[in-house]
Write an enzyme that holds these catalytic residues in place. Structure first.
Site, PDB file in Angstrom:
ATOM      1  N   ARG A  62       3.036   6.483 -12.077  1.00 54.25           N
ATOM      2  CA  ARG A  62       2.415   6.762 -13.359  1.00 54.25           C
ATOM      3  C   ARG A  62       2.365   5.754 -14.549  1.00 54.25           C
ATOM      4  O   ARG A  62       2.067   6.252 -15.744  1.00 54.25           O
ATOM      5  CB  ARG A  62       3.170   8.102 -13.911  1.00 54.25           C
ATOM      6  N   LYS A  97      -9.447  -1.816 -20.198  1.00 52.02           N
ATOM      7  CA  LYS A  97     -10.351  -1.080 -19.193  1.00 52.02           C
ATOM      8  C   LYS A  97      -9.709  -1.777 -17.980  1.00 52.02           C
ATOM      9  O   LYS A  97      -9.853  -2.907 -17.794  1.00 52.02           O
ATOM     10  CB  LYS A  97     -11.863  -1.412 -19.375  1.00 52.02           C
ATOM     11  N   GLU A 102     -20.727 -13.270 -21.365  1.00 57.99           N
ATOM     12  CA  GLU A 102     -20.219 -12.428 -22.110  1.00 57.99           C
ATOM     13  C   GLU A 102     -19.945 -12.809 -23.617  1.00 57.99           C
ATOM     14  O   GLU A 102     -19.871 -11.941 -24.380  1.00 57.99           O
ATOM     15  CB  GLU A 102     -18.612 -11.819 -21.729  1.00 57.99           C
ATOM     16  N   LYS A 125     -15.091  -7.658 -29.933  1.00 61.09           N
ATOM     17  CA  LYS A 125     -14.283  -6.683 -28.991  1.00 61.09           C
ATOM     18  C   LYS A 125     -13.493  -5.783 -29.656  1.00 61.09           C
ATOM     19  O   LYS A 125     -13.267  -4.713 -29.592  1.00 61.09           O
ATOM     20  CB  LYS A 125     -14.197  -7.387 -27.803  1.00 61.09           C
ATOM     21  N   GLU A 129     -14.350   4.684 -25.264  1.00 60.08           N
ATOM     22  CA  GLU A 129     -15.803   4.833 -25.027  1.00 60.08           C
ATOM     23  C   GLU A 129     -16.318   6.095 -25.195  1.00 60.08           C
ATOM     24  O   GLU A 129     -17.526   6.641 -24.389  1.00 60.08           O
ATOM     25  CB  GLU A 129     -15.955   4.209 -23.714  1.00 60.08           C
ATOM     26  N   ARG A 157     -17.914   2.109 -28.232  1.00 61.94           N
ATOM     27  CA  ARG A 157     -17.649   0.933 -27.335  1.00 61.94           C
ATOM     28  C   ARG A 157     -18.574   0.700 -26.280  1.00 61.94           C
ATOM     29  O   ARG A 157     -18.777  -0.171 -25.556  1.00 61.94           O
ATOM     30  CB  ARG A 157     -16.146   1.562 -26.777  1.00 61.94           C
ATOM     31  N   HIS A 198     -25.235  -4.195 -19.224  1.00 59.84           N
ATOM     32  CA  HIS A 198     -24.307  -4.006 -17.960  1.00 59.84           C
ATOM     33  C   HIS A 198     -24.993  -2.984 -17.001  1.00 59.84           C
ATOM     34  O   HIS A 198     -24.725  -2.922 -15.768  1.00 59.84           O
ATOM     35  CB  HIS A 198     -23.149  -3.395 -18.187  1.00 59.84           C
ATOM     36  N   HIS A 234     -24.874  -4.417 -13.626  1.00 62.73           N
ATOM     37  CA  HIS A 234     -24.254  -3.801 -12.561  1.00 62.73           C
ATOM     38  C   HIS A 234     -25.204  -3.505 -11.394  1.00 62.73           C
ATOM     39  O   HIS A 234     -24.693  -3.640 -10.157  1.00 62.73           O
ATOM     40  CB  HIS A 234     -23.582  -2.631 -12.783  1.00 62.73           C
ATOM     41  N   HIS A 258     -21.076 -11.611 -11.770  1.00 67.58           N
ATOM     42  CA  HIS A 258     -21.035 -10.568 -12.893  1.00 67.58           C
ATOM     43  C   HIS A 258     -21.985 -11.175 -14.328  1.00 67.58           C
ATOM     44  O   HIS A 258     -22.753 -10.480 -14.820  1.00 67.58           O
ATOM     45  CB  HIS A 258     -19.796 -10.039 -13.476  1.00 67.58           C
TER      46      HIS A 258
END
Ligand SMILES: NC(=O)c1ccc[n+]([C@@H]2O[C@H](COP(=O)([O-])OP(=O)(O)OC[C@H]3O[C@@H](n4cnc5c(N)ncnc54)[C@H](O)[C@@H]3O)[C@@H](O)[C@H]2O)c1
Length: 365
Positions: free
Chosen positions: A134, A156, A198, A229, A239, A243, A250, A254, A266
């Site tokens: 956890r 993230k 980026e 950022k 988000e 965000r 993307h 993506h 990417h």
């Protein structure tokens, strides 16, 4: 040394300086001391698992590199988990294997992971850290430009599934980020360009002065991209709103990655995604200042191979599977004017036409 503190639900520092890899253990031991607080000094040392791909392991993840020897000398019990380089390793299978490795080595809740590598490693190791027992602490030691300027910051984590990129993931903030731009000296030009995309994205989202400092050297550009950022993730950690601006380029990016079976890196896919989005947004008159020309200048300045042989239908289908949409609408992040992006909701049924208009313009038709 530049220190940037990120004030999210858990606050942590980003340390940025050339040569930090060699002294990383010193900084780590201030945050997660080798013997846990409250334990007797002669009790078992804290365990850390350095997670890295084969390439990074050979460069920085094995003895006699001072990172490893420093951790051992500081008193940690060190284990190293190595995976195959590349996006394909960012999978549930690898995450499960890594969690199995932690169990076999009796990692407990206070032991920790060090994600040593690029964005794939950070996302994968961070994801495993967030689900093992956890949640256990982890430290990011980014070694690619993409990871230093972007993915190691903000918490993230995730892995890809057949349905798309990052379909399984968590928000799990690291305990510390140690960025040593000297590690970028071993990156090839393709990987530098991959990460620079980026950095350029951060310029379009929040700070056009990034474009001026790129020529002064990467550390200055990395620091500015992190600042962009930082401001966004501090305002919206999970988000729910702003965000999403970080996703500029993307949605289509993506889709390009997925349609190319992850052969297009990417950053290159994001660069193409930013350009196609700007072309389509300009055509619809969304942007206060037409922005496609600015993005094309960045593409030309660094000779990016802006490329996809996918059709608008393929890209729209892949983007529809992406998690960045709700029910029948998708949020498009578009450049509004230099240094500012904005969001617009688009009916999913309109996505293919939107992408097609960008593709048509990019191909000069
Ligand atoms: N979590 C986030 O906020 C976030 C943000 C942006 C991107 N990402 C993710 O990041 C990933 C891409 O990251 P990446 O581009 O760093 O890819 P990567 O981690 O696969 O690294 C690229 C290549 O560089 C090699 N490498 C790493 N460091 C090196 C070094 N110092 N010298 C020589 N070679 C080195 C690796 O072995 C790999 O082959 C994607 O999965 C993307 O989804 C995550």
């Amino acid at each position: 040394m530049e220190t940037i503190t990120i004030h999210t639900s858990k606050a942590y520092e980003i340390l940025l300086e050339e040569g930090l890899l060699a002294t990383a253990a010193e900084h780590i031991s201030k945050v997660l001391p080798p013997v846990e607080d409250g334990r007797a000094a002669n009790s078992a040392p804290r365990k850390c698992c350095v997670v890295c791909d084969k390439t990074v392991c050979q460069l920085y993840g094995q003895k006699p590199h001072p990172l490893l020897t420093g951790l051992l000398e500081a008193g940690y019990t060190v284990h190293v988990y190595v995976f195959n380089p590349g996006e394909k390793s960012k999978s549930l299978r690898t995450a499960e294997d890594l969690c199995g490795f932690l169990s076999e080595n009796h990692f407990g809740r206070n032991d920790f992971i060090i994600a040593l590598g690029g964005g794939v490693c950070g996302d994968l190791a961070g994801f495993a850290a967030s689900i093992y027992m956890r949640g256990i602490p982890y430290i990011q030691i980014p070694t690619t430009l993409l990871a230093m300027a972007d993915s190691s910051v903000g918490g993230k984590t995730g892995v890809n599934t057949d349905a798309g990129k990052n379909m399984l993931g968590t928000f799990w903030q690291p305990s510390l980020v140690i960025a040593d731009p000297k590690a970028l000296e071993t990156l090839n030009k393709t990987e530098l360009l991959n990460g620079l995309a980026e950095v350029i994205k951060a310029g379009f989202i929040g700070d056009t002065s990034i474009f001026d400092v790129i020529s002064e050297g990467l550390p200055a550009a990395i620091a500015k991209a992190i600042q962009v950022k930082k401001e966004i993730v501090e305002e919206d950690e999970r988000e729910g709103g702003s965000r999403r601006l970080l996703n500029f380029g993307h949605t289509i990016g993506h889709a390009i990655e997925k349609c190319s079976n992850y052969t297009i890196p990417h950053g290159f896919a994001v660069m193409t995604g930013m350009y196609l989005t700007a072309l389509a947004a300009d055509e619809r008159g969304w942007s206060r200042t037409p922005m496609a020309g600015f993005i094309k200048s960045a593409i030309d300045a660094f000779a990016y191979p802006v490329y996809t042989d996918c059709t608008a239908a393929d890209l729209a289908a892949a983007a529809k599977d992406d998690k960045k949409h709700e029910a029948d609408r998708i949020t498009i992040i578009y450049p509004d004017q230099p240094g500012t992006c904005a969001m617009k909701e688009l009916p999913i049924s309109d996505l293919e036409v939107f992408i097609a208009s960008g593709l048509t313009k990019a191909q000069g038709r």
